[in-house]
Design an enzyme around this catalytic site. Sequence first.
Site, PDB file in Angstrom:
ATOM      1  N   LYS A   1      46.047  42.845  37.658  1.00 36.11           N
ATOM      2  CA  LYS A   1      46.615  42.943  36.321  1.00 36.11           C
ATOM      3  C   LYS A   1      48.062  43.423  36.389  1.00 36.11           C
ATOM      4  O   LYS A   1      48.425  44.240  37.233  1.00 36.11           O
ATOM      5  CB  LYS A   1      45.757  43.904  35.491  1.00 36.11           C
TER       6      LYS A   1
ATOM      7  N   SER B   1      43.668  42.755  26.475  1.00 34.36           N
ATOM      8  CA  SER B   1      44.266  43.505  27.574  1.00 34.36           C
ATOM      9  C   SER B   1      44.126  42.793  28.916  1.00 34.36           C
ATOM     10  O   SER B   1      45.065  42.175  29.380  1.00 34.36           O
ATOM     11  CB  SER B   1      43.726  44.926  27.643  1.00 34.36           C
TER      12      SER B   1
ATOM     13  N   SER C   1      38.521  46.681  27.679  1.00 36.21           N
ATOM     14  CA  SER C   1      39.344  45.591  28.183  1.00 36.21           C
ATOM     15  C   SER C   1      38.986  45.068  29.560  1.00 36.21           C
ATOM     16  O   SER C   1      39.649  44.146  30.050  1.00 36.21           O
ATOM     17  CB  SER C   1      40.818  46.005  28.160  1.00 36.21           C
TER      18      SER C   1
END
Length: 466
Positions: free
Chosen positions: A82, A155, A179
Amino acid sequence: MADKELHHLELLEVGRQIQSRERSSEEVTRAMLARIEAVDGRLRSYATRMDAQALDDARRADTEIAAGRARGPLHGVPLAVKDLLWTEGVPSAHGMTIHQSFRPTEDATVVRRLREAGAVILGKLQQTEGAFADHHPQIASPVNPWDATLWPGVSSSGSGVATAAGLCFGALGTDTGGSIRFPSAANGITGLKPTWGRVSRYGAFELAASLDHIGPMTRSAADAGAMLAAIAGADSRDPTASTLPVPDYLATMTRGLAGLRVGIDPAWTLDRVDAPTRATLAAAIRTVESLGASVREVVFPDTAQAVLDWSRLCAVETAVAHEATYPARRAEYGPGLSGLIDLGLSQSATDYQKLLLRRADFTGRVRAFFEPIDLLLIPAIPFAAPTLERASQLGVDPELLAGMLRYTCPFDLTGSPTLTLPGGATEAGVPVAFQFVAPHFGEDLLVRAGWAFQRATDWHRRHPAV
């Protein structure tokens, strides 16, 4: 196995092929980069690609494996992370235009640990602005590979889309209010939110420090266990990281569900969800019982106040995380994140203390709740396959938002570990998910339960046609 099936292999399977030299890491990495090039233009899951570095790392992995120096199950396997996780020399923008030129001088602890395990990092995955609810107005959001009209989750949306679409063999996401779980559910993958403190947060942009969890998003519970084992553990750079030993999740997962006590709260779980979700939960309960678990009816502590408190506590902590740039650079923030920070700034010291006291009370109640059971089985979200149009109302429909958060944010408040699994589908074939929840540091139980469920079902092996 035909090359066209390579991208949907589970992490552990492709790892076995690489580590046995049936395939090379460079071959697999080139195939994944080619697939990203072909597919991600319309799915938009990657914020930044790291092609050259990935190929260098793949060649290094092949050299080490050929010399008999295999590092473990992740060695040579292409993964992604991420965008809020620092990656040395690579843009790490946190889903924000304000940080688009930020290039960290070091890796986040979890990124470093993936590299130490021999993983190949393909790139950084797109996320919502500041890891809150909405994507920045100037950044295109990822697209759900099952249906472009459906919500991809919030997210960690890029992590969910990329893993489901076969653009990496596993990803790291984060979870502050849901998320990891929302995009895992929306995209039909497996997501493990560890106990708060099980995984170091050093080198991760914060949304809300005491609520943020970093965890794996994969195609199976076994894959999640392998990734968690690589990233978990004490870290001198994060004093909040637990010093408890990290179990060998893969060694214990084959014990399965036999003998475990699984709690179900029918009123909270079955009576407050839509028909496809109810059918998925009922089928999961039957499967759990058939695998030797003892299913017990329980009453979970009321979550209504916890959901309300989560929003305000998250807001206060987000205001702290952004104090260097907000309100000084308010104009560069999107409306969702700026609204959250404004809510945090409006809370008084006494308001905040009441939040902390109620959180401690709720956490204690949940800790006691698990004394007679090993796992709790609940929905991931209360309705299946939300559309983008419906999800766009989350910011203006408090009842819809509270319903979405009912089964997620309470376990960020308590720091409890959860495992999200695909367990059914709508009439249109879109995945429907459920969760197992465990006591603190019960990730071994989650991996065991997920492994057993996925041995008995094939929902996790169904993939979108992209």
